[in-house]
Design a protein around this motif. Structure first.
Motif, PDB file in Angstrom:
ATOM      1  N   ALA A 196       0.749   3.990  -3.649  1.00  0.00           N
ATOM      2  CA  ALA A 196      -0.257   3.317  -2.826  1.00  0.00           C
ATOM      3  C   ALA A 196      -0.954   2.216  -3.616  1.00  0.00           C
ATOM      4  O   ALA A 196      -1.117   1.086  -3.137  1.00  0.00           O
ATOM      5  CB  ALA A 196      -1.276   4.330  -2.314  1.00  0.00           C
ATOM      6  N   HIS A 197      -1.361   2.530  -4.836  1.00  0.00           N
ATOM      7  CA  HIS A 197      -2.057   1.537  -5.661  1.00  0.00           C
ATOM      8  C   HIS A 197      -1.122   0.394  -6.053  1.00  0.00           C
ATOM      9  O   HIS A 197      -1.553  -0.763  -6.141  1.00  0.00           O
ATOM     10  CB  HIS A 197      -2.633   2.212  -6.903  1.00  0.00           C
ATOM     11  CG  HIS A 197      -3.815   3.084  -6.599  1.00  0.00           C
ATOM     12  ND1 HIS A 197      -4.476   3.810  -7.562  1.00  0.00           N
ATOM     13  CD2 HIS A 197      -4.467   3.342  -5.425  1.00  0.00           C
ATOM     14  CE1 HIS A 197      -5.473   4.479  -7.002  1.00  0.00           C
ATOM     15  NE2 HIS A 197      -5.484   4.217  -5.710  1.00  0.00           N
ATOM     16  N   LYS A 198       0.138   0.708  -6.269  1.00  0.00           N
ATOM     17  CA  LYS A 198       1.124  -0.318  -6.596  1.00  0.00           C
ATOM     18  C   LYS A 198       1.215  -1.362  -5.483  1.00  0.00           C
ATOM     19  O   LYS A 198       1.438  -2.556  -5.747  1.00  0.00           O
ATOM     20  CB  LYS A 198       2.495   0.332  -6.814  1.00  0.00           C
ATOM     21  CG  LYS A 198       3.623  -0.637  -7.123  1.00  0.00           C
ATOM     22  CD  LYS A 198       4.940   0.107  -7.267  1.00  0.00           C
ATOM     23  CE  LYS A 198       6.101  -0.872  -7.493  1.00  0.00           C
ATOM     24  NZ  LYS A 198       7.403  -0.152  -7.612  1.00  0.00           N
ATOM     25  N   ASN A 199       1.007  -0.918  -4.253  1.00  0.00           N
ATOM     26  CA  ASN A 199       1.080  -1.817  -3.104  1.00  0.00           C
ATOM     27  C   ASN A 199      -0.280  -2.396  -2.708  1.00  0.00           C
ATOM     28  O   ASN A 199      -0.395  -3.058  -1.672  1.00  0.00           O
ATOM     29  CB  ASN A 199       1.703  -1.074  -1.918  1.00  0.00           C
ATOM     30  CG  ASN A 199       3.210  -0.984  -2.024  1.00  0.00           C
ATOM     31  OD1 ASN A 199       3.923  -1.913  -1.631  1.00  0.00           O
ATOM     32  ND2 ASN A 199       3.705   0.121  -2.568  1.00  0.00           N
ATOM     33  N   GLY A 200      -1.290  -2.135  -3.510  1.00  0.00           N
ATOM     34  CA  GLY A 200      -2.594  -2.736  -3.278  1.00  0.00           C
ATOM     35  C   GLY A 200      -3.483  -2.005  -2.296  1.00  0.00           C
ATOM     36  O   GLY A 200      -4.487  -2.571  -1.824  1.00  0.00           O
ATOM     37  N   TYR A 201      -3.164  -0.745  -1.981  1.00  0.00           N
ATOM     38  CA  TYR A 201      -3.933   0.017  -1.021  1.00  0.00           C
ATOM     39  C   TYR A 201      -4.779   1.084  -1.716  1.00  0.00           C
ATOM     40  O   TYR A 201      -4.559   1.423  -2.878  1.00  0.00           O
ATOM     41  CB  TYR A 201      -3.001   0.703  -0.012  1.00  0.00           C
ATOM     42  CG  TYR A 201      -2.133  -0.242   0.767  1.00  0.00           C
ATOM     43  CD1 TYR A 201      -2.658  -1.410   1.328  1.00  0.00           C
ATOM     44  CD2 TYR A 201      -0.783   0.019   0.963  1.00  0.00           C
ATOM     45  CE1 TYR A 201      -1.862  -2.276   2.061  1.00  0.00           C
ATOM     46  CE2 TYR A 201       0.030  -0.839   1.690  1.00  0.00           C
ATOM     47  CZ  TYR A 201      -0.508  -1.985   2.233  1.00  0.00           C
ATOM     48  OH  TYR A 201       0.282  -2.839   2.947  1.00  0.00           O
ATOM     49  N   SER A 202      -5.743   1.619  -0.962  1.00  0.00           N
ATOM     50  CA  SER A 202      -6.572   2.712  -1.465  1.00  0.00           C
ATOM     51  C   SER A 202      -6.234   4.000  -0.722  1.00  0.00           C
ATOM     52  O   SER A 202      -5.637   3.973   0.362  1.00  0.00           O
ATOM     53  CB  SER A 202      -8.053   2.388  -1.312  1.00  0.00           C
ATOM     54  OG  SER A 202      -8.403   2.285   0.058  1.00  0.00           O
ATOM     55  N   ILE A 203      -6.637   5.121  -1.304  1.00  0.00           N
ATOM     56  CA  ILE A 203      -6.352   6.441  -0.737  1.00  0.00           C
ATOM     57  C   ILE A 203      -7.667   7.115  -0.360  1.00  0.00           C
ATOM     58  O   ILE A 203      -8.600   7.153  -1.169  1.00  0.00           O
ATOM     59  CB  ILE A 203      -5.602   7.317  -1.762  1.00  0.00           C
ATOM     60  CG1 ILE A 203      -4.292   6.660  -2.164  1.00  0.00           C
ATOM     61  CG2 ILE A 203      -5.345   8.720  -1.195  1.00  0.00           C
ATOM     62  CD1 ILE A 203      -3.722   7.208  -3.449  1.00  0.00           C
ATOM     63  N   VAL A 204      -7.742   7.639   0.842  1.00  0.00           N
ATOM     64  CA  VAL A 204      -8.911   8.416   1.243  1.00  0.00           C
ATOM     65  C   VAL A 204      -8.916   9.705   0.422  1.00  0.00           C
ATOM     66  O   VAL A 204      -7.967  10.489   0.466  1.00  0.00           O
ATOM     67  CB  VAL A 204      -8.888   8.732   2.750  1.00  0.00           C
ATOM     68  CG1 VAL A 204     -10.061   9.625   3.129  1.00  0.00           C
ATOM     69  CG2 VAL A 204      -8.913   7.437   3.560  1.00  0.00           C
ATOM     70  N   GLU A 205      -9.979   9.929  -0.330  1.00  0.00           N
ATOM     71  CA  GLU A 205     -10.027  11.050  -1.259  1.00  0.00           C
ATOM     72  C   GLU A 205     -10.773  12.266  -0.730  1.00  0.00           C
ATOM     73  O   GLU A 205     -10.573  13.377  -1.217  1.00  0.00           O
ATOM     74  CB  GLU A 205     -10.639  10.592  -2.587  1.00  0.00           C
ATOM     75  CG  GLU A 205      -9.817   9.513  -3.292  1.00  0.00           C
ATOM     76  CD  GLU A 205     -10.411   9.105  -4.631  1.00  0.00           C
ATOM     77  OE1 GLU A 205     -11.468   9.655  -5.003  1.00  0.00           O
ATOM     78  OE2 GLU A 205      -9.809   8.245  -5.301  1.00  0.00           O
ATOM     79  N   VAL A 206     -11.639  12.051   0.251  1.00  0.00           N
ATOM     80  CA  VAL A 206     -12.456  13.169   0.734  1.00  0.00           C
ATOM     81  C   VAL A 206     -11.715  14.032   1.755  1.00  0.00           C
ATOM     82  O   VAL A 206     -12.206  15.090   2.155  1.00  0.00           O
ATOM     83  CB  VAL A 206     -13.772  12.662   1.356  1.00  0.00           C
ATOM     84  CG1 VAL A 206     -14.628  11.998   0.299  1.00  0.00           C
ATOM     85  CG2 VAL A 206     -13.514  11.709   2.517  1.00  0.00           C
ATOM     86  N   LEU A 207     -10.531  13.591   2.170  1.00  0.00           N
ATOM     87  CA  LEU A 207      -9.695  14.337   3.099  1.00  0.00           C
ATOM     88  C   LEU A 207      -8.320  14.524   2.485  1.00  0.00           C
ATOM     89  O   LEU A 207      -7.902  13.741   1.631  1.00  0.00           O
ATOM     90  CB  LEU A 207      -9.573  13.595   4.431  1.00  0.00           C
ATOM     91  CG  LEU A 207     -10.884  13.321   5.177  1.00  0.00           C
ATOM     92  CD1 LEU A 207     -10.666  12.246   6.233  1.00  0.00           C
ATOM     93  CD2 LEU A 207     -11.427  14.589   5.794  1.00  0.00           C
ATOM     94  N   LYS A 250     -11.012  -0.596   1.103  1.00  0.00           N
ATOM     95  CA  LYS A 250     -11.532   0.401   0.169  1.00  0.00           C
ATOM     96  C   LYS A 250     -11.350   1.820   0.718  1.00  0.00           C
ATOM     97  O   LYS A 250     -11.125   2.022   1.913  1.00  0.00           O
ATOM     98  CB  LYS A 250     -12.997   0.117  -0.131  1.00  0.00           C
ATOM     99  CG  LYS A 250     -13.208  -1.208  -0.868  1.00  0.00           C
ATOM    100  CD  LYS A 250     -14.679  -1.437  -1.201  1.00  0.00           C
ATOM    101  CE  LYS A 250     -14.861  -2.736  -1.969  1.00  0.00           C
ATOM    102  NZ  LYS A 250     -16.292  -2.980  -2.309  1.00  0.00           N
ATOM    103  N   LYS A 251     -11.518   2.787  -0.163  1.00  0.00           N
ATOM    104  CA  LYS A 251     -11.263   4.183   0.187  1.00  0.00           C
ATOM    105  C   LYS A 251     -12.374   4.835   1.002  1.00  0.00           C
ATOM    106  O   LYS A 251     -12.160   5.887   1.623  1.00  0.00           O
ATOM    107  CB  LYS A 251     -11.056   5.003  -1.076  1.00  0.00           C
ATOM    108  CG  LYS A 251     -12.305   5.129  -1.946  1.00  0.00           C
ATOM    109  CD  LYS A 251     -12.030   5.931  -3.202  1.00  0.00           C
ATOM    110  CE  LYS A 251     -13.297   6.061  -4.062  1.00  0.00           C
ATOM    111  NZ  LYS A 251     -13.040   6.826  -5.303  1.00  0.00           N
TER     112      LYS A 251
END
Length: 290
Positions: A196-207, A250-251
């Motif tokens: 995900a980060h390699k493609n410039g995106y963020s990951i929702v961490e609270v779920l 952003k995440k």
């Protein structure tokens, strides 16, 4: 436990011919506390009957999502999508797990564009050309749960939105590929986070994902970010979901204060999610719901 005792898993078999060798291997693995490594509790290890029950529930769940895939289109309101799934599940002997779950008012979740998850279907919400839509369906059959979601691209979707949907699916598949017997749950999050980060995106961490079987949400929590070789040991008989929620921006997320269910990206950016229910086997994995 004696060899002739009935196995703790509830299979009805003698311990010696069921989980004795499993326990010996499990207990032989040395865990590293500083990496948060731990063994899974016995109650989340599924026996053959449990697995078959989840598998049969998954067949209905898959059918409901297939029906939606055949019909979803621009101009359709999300309550119609809800009814397609609800009626299919009920007609095939199942129960829509979302309906009335902790007060949730509908049978499925339909989340559009900047809605991360838990979008509530409504006659007033109409799909339009260019939307990206997550449909999340969970079925109960004979007390067993199966859980999956898919993304749908409505009409002419922008290249940026299409890429987000495709990369999110690839994140899920990489996470599933990292699910290996006798590996660790942190391997899943590490694989998803890197891509995900390699493609410039963020990951929702609270779920995140979760165990599934006789309850909607069981142990373990499946984070979609993390480090390899950390967390709970993965063993044959565990069933869990991998369901990364990937944001274009952003995440951070916010919950709708009016319905207390719908979760949006805080910055209004697009979000996508794919989900499958996965069994860990002796040699790899089996997809039970997709």
């Amino acid at each position: 436990m004696l060899d002739t005792d009935l196995c703790w898993c509830g299979s009805g078999k003698q311990y010696a011919e069921c989980h004795k060798s499993f326990d010996e291997r499990l207990n032989s693995i040395k865990l590293k506390k500083f990496r948060g490594q731990c063994r899974p509790p016995r109650q989340i290890i599924k026996n053959e009957k449990d697995i078959e029950g989840i598998r049969k529930s998954g067949i209905i769940n898959n059918g409901a999502l297939d029906l939606i895939a055949e019909n979803i289109c621009a101009g359709m309101d999300t309550e119609t999508v809800n009814l397609l799934a609800h009626n299919y599940i009920v007609e095939h002997g199942g129960i829509p797990a979302c309906l009335n779950y902790e007060g949730y008012p509908k049978s499925i979740c339909v989340s559009i564009n900047n809605v991360v998850c838990h979008g509530i279907p409504s006659r007033d919400i109409v799909l339009k050309d260019g939307d990206i839509v997550n449909v999340d369906v969970t079925t109960i059959l004979d007390g067993y749960y199966a859980d999956a979601s898919r993304m749908f691209m409505i009409g002419d979707v922008s290249p940026k939105a299409k890429k987000l949907v495709e990369v999110t699916k690839e994140c899920m598949e990489l996470g599933i590929k990292a699910l290996k017997p006798w590996g660790f749950i942190g391997d899943v999050g590490a694989a998803i986070q890197y891509y995900a980060h390699k493609n410039g995106y963020s990951i929702v961490e609270v779920l995140g994902g979760h165990g599934v079987g006789k309850e909607f949400h069981e142990e373990p929590f499946v984070a979609h970010f993390g480090k390899q070789n950390t967390g709970m040991l993965l063993v044959p008989g565990m069933v869990l979901t991998v369901e990364p929620m990937i944001n274009m921006g952003k995440k951070d997320v916010v919950i709708d204060p009016l319905d207390n269910w719908t979760i949006y990206t805080k910055d209004g950016s697009l979000s996508a999610q794919w989900e499958k229910t996965v069994l860990i086997t002796e040699t790899g994995t089996e997809i039970l719901a997709y």
